[in-house]
Design a protein around this motif. Structure first.
Motif, PDB file in Angstrom:
ATOM      1  N   TRP A 178       0.094  -1.820 -10.626  1.00 10.58           N
ATOM      2  CA  TRP A 178      -0.557  -0.822  -9.781  1.00 10.58           C
ATOM      3  C   TRP A 178      -2.050  -0.779 -10.075  1.00 10.58           C
ATOM      4  CZ3 TRP A 178       1.895   2.303  -6.135  1.00 10.58           C
ATOM      5  CH2 TRP A 178       3.288   2.144  -6.072  1.00 10.58           C
ATOM      6  N   GLY A 179      -2.818  -0.606  -9.011  1.00  7.24           N
ATOM      7  CA  GLY A 179      -4.245  -0.395  -9.174  1.00  7.24           C
ATOM      8  C   GLY A 179      -4.550   1.087  -9.189  1.00  7.24           C
ATOM      9  N   GLN A 180      -5.812   1.422  -9.399  1.00  3.26           N
ATOM     10  CA  GLN A 180      -6.213   2.817  -9.314  1.00  3.26           C
ATOM     11  C   GLN A 180      -6.258   3.195  -7.837  1.00  3.26           C
ATOM     12  OE1 GLN A 180      -8.360   0.516  -8.939  1.00  3.26           O
ATOM     13  NE2 GLN A 180      -9.966   1.341  -7.644  1.00  3.26           N
ATOM     14  N   GLY A 181      -6.194   4.427  -7.536  1.00  2.00           N
ATOM     15  CA  GLY A 181      -6.170   4.857  -6.148  1.00  2.00           C
ATOM     16  C   GLY A 181      -7.561   4.981  -5.555  1.00  2.00           C
ATOM     17  N   THR A 182      -7.587   5.024  -4.243  1.00  2.00           N
ATOM     18  CA  THR A 182      -8.813   5.310  -3.509  1.00  2.00           C
ATOM     19  C   THR A 182      -8.505   6.439  -2.540  1.00  2.00           C
ATOM     20  OG1 THR A 182     -10.618   4.352  -2.191  1.00  2.00           O
ATOM     21  CG2 THR A 182      -8.390   3.517  -1.758  1.00  2.00           C
ATOM     22  N   GLU A 217      -3.073  14.169   8.571  1.00  2.00           N
ATOM     23  CA  GLU A 217      -1.904  13.939   7.716  1.00  2.00           C
ATOM     24  C   GLU A 217      -1.942  12.593   6.994  1.00  2.00           C
ATOM     25  OE1 GLU A 217      -1.912  14.871  10.933  1.00  2.00           O
ATOM     26  OE2 GLU A 217      -0.214  13.963  12.025  1.00  2.00           O
ATOM     27  N   ASP A 218      -2.926  11.751   7.312  1.00  2.00           N
ATOM     28  CA  ASP A 218      -3.106  10.503   6.563  1.00  2.00           C
ATOM     29  C   ASP A 218      -3.906  10.734   5.278  1.00  2.00           C
ATOM     30  OD1 ASP A 218      -3.603   8.884   9.712  1.00  2.00           O
ATOM     31  OD2 ASP A 218      -1.798   8.790   8.461  1.00  2.00           O
ATOM     32  N   THR A 219      -4.416  11.933   5.104  1.00  3.05           N
ATOM     33  CA  THR A 219      -5.192  12.246   3.904  1.00  3.05           C
ATOM     34  C   THR A 219      -4.328  12.093   2.658  1.00  3.05           C
ATOM     35  OG1 THR A 219      -6.671  13.758   5.069  1.00  3.05           O
ATOM     36  CG2 THR A 219      -6.432  14.077   2.689  1.00  3.05           C
ATOM     37  N   ALA A 220      -4.792  11.287   1.727  1.00  3.90           N
ATOM     38  CA  ALA A 220      -4.028  11.009   0.507  1.00  3.90           C
ATOM     39  C   ALA A 220      -4.835  10.079  -0.377  1.00  3.90           C
ATOM     40  CB  ALA A 220      -2.686  10.362   0.837  1.00  3.90           C
ATOM     41  N   VAL A 221      -4.356   9.914  -1.588  1.00  3.95           N
ATOM     42  CA  VAL A 221      -4.852   8.834  -2.439  1.00  3.95           C
ATOM     43  C   VAL A 221      -4.007   7.607  -2.128  1.00  3.95           C
ATOM     44  CG1 VAL A 221      -5.200   8.029  -4.791  1.00  3.95           C
ATOM     45  CG2 VAL A 221      -5.584  10.433  -4.238  1.00  3.95           C
ATOM     46  N   TYR A 222      -4.676   6.522  -1.814  1.00  2.62           N
ATOM     47  CA  TYR A 222      -4.000   5.283  -1.459  1.00  2.62           C
ATOM     48  C   TYR A 222      -4.051   4.323  -2.650  1.00  2.62           C
ATOM     49  CZ  TYR A 222      -3.595   6.642   3.418  1.00  2.62           C
ATOM     50  OH  TYR A 222      -3.243   7.288   4.589  1.00  2.62           O
ATOM     51  N   PHE A 223      -2.909   3.749  -2.949  1.00  2.00           N
ATOM     52  CA  PHE A 223      -2.775   2.807  -4.058  1.00  2.00           C
ATOM     53  C   PHE A 223      -2.298   1.463  -3.522  1.00  2.00           C
ATOM     54  CE2 PHE A 223      -2.928   5.956  -7.462  1.00  2.00           C
ATOM     55  CZ  PHE A 223      -2.488   7.116  -6.825  1.00  2.00           C
ATOM     56  N   TRP A 264       0.859  -1.186   0.000  1.00  3.62           N
ATOM     57  CA  TRP A 264       0.000   0.000   0.000  1.00  3.62           C
ATOM     58  C   TRP A 264       0.891   1.230   0.000  1.00  3.62           C
ATOM     59  CZ3 TRP A 264      -5.084   0.237  -0.856  1.00  3.62           C
ATOM     60  CH2 TRP A 264      -5.861  -0.906  -0.635  1.00  3.62           C
ATOM     61  N   PHE A 265       0.564   2.154  -0.870  1.00  5.92           N
ATOM     62  CA  PHE A 265       1.295   3.403  -0.990  1.00  5.92           C
ATOM     63  C   PHE A 265       0.290   4.548  -0.957  1.00  5.92           C
ATOM     64  CE2 PHE A 265       5.394   1.576  -2.112  1.00  5.92           C
ATOM     65  CZ  PHE A 265       5.032   0.298  -2.491  1.00  5.92           C
ATOM     66  N   ARG A 266       0.750   5.722  -0.642  1.00  3.35           N
ATOM     67  CA  ARG A 266      -0.143   6.872  -0.642  1.00  3.35           C
ATOM     68  C   ARG A 266       0.576   8.086  -1.191  1.00  3.35           C
ATOM     69  NH1 ARG A 266      -0.761   7.872   5.917  1.00  3.35           N
ATOM     70  NH2 ARG A 266       1.350   8.701   6.279  1.00  3.35           N
ATOM     71  N   GLN A 267      -0.239   8.983  -1.715  1.00  2.62           N
ATOM     72  CA  GLN A 267       0.309  10.218  -2.267  1.00  2.62           C
ATOM     73  C   GLN A 267      -0.656  11.353  -2.001  1.00  2.62           C
ATOM     74  OE1 GLN A 267       1.376  10.030  -6.438  1.00  2.62           O
ATOM     75  NE2 GLN A 267       2.869  11.669  -6.178  1.00  2.62           N
TER      76      GLN A 267
END
Length: 126
Positions: free
Chosen positions: A116-120, A88-94, A35-38
């Motif tokens: 990679w999947g699309q983000g949520t 600060e956890d707000t992000a798009v998660y992939f 899991w990654f986030r941006q």
């Protein structure tokens, strides 16, 4: 391997969400799910991952103790339980899958993940 992430949403500070990553296609071919986030204006950050062959997990320091990664092999799904959420956890998660072996120190490096999947989107309000 195709990946579909879901479960994002809007939650208040201190709340919880559970993200799901459903894998399809050549599901025998991946070695780890991460899991990654941006967040806007930031680089993609590794959050957590689980290695397929031994089930070992790794967490970013910023989420350790609050997030838990798990898997349901029968459903080809990896989950990310997120508790005590902060703004600060707000992000798009992939979610992403690796097709090659990954050593422990590299498990949160996005360059090791080819699929990679699309983000949520996860939004934590203050």
């Amino acid at each position: 391997v195709q990946l579909q992430a879901s479960g994002g949403g809007l939650v208040q500070t201190g709340g919880s969400l559970r993200l799901s990553c459903l894998a399809s296609g050549f599901t025998e071919g991946y070695t780890a799910i991460g899991w990654f986030r941006q967040a806007p204006g930031t680089e993609r950050e590794g959050v957590s991952c689980i290695r397929r062959w031994d089930g070992s997990t790794k967490y970013a320091k910023s989420v350790k103790g609050r997030f838990t990664i798990s898997r349901d092999n029968a459903k080809n799904t990896v989950y990310l339980q997120m508790n005590s959420l902060k703004p600060e956890d707000t992000a798009v998660y992939f979610c992403a899958a690796s097709g090659s072996g990954i050593i422990s120190s590299e498990m949160l490096n996005s360059r090791n993940y080819a699929f990679w999947g699309q983000g949520t989107l996860v939004t934590v309000s203050s």
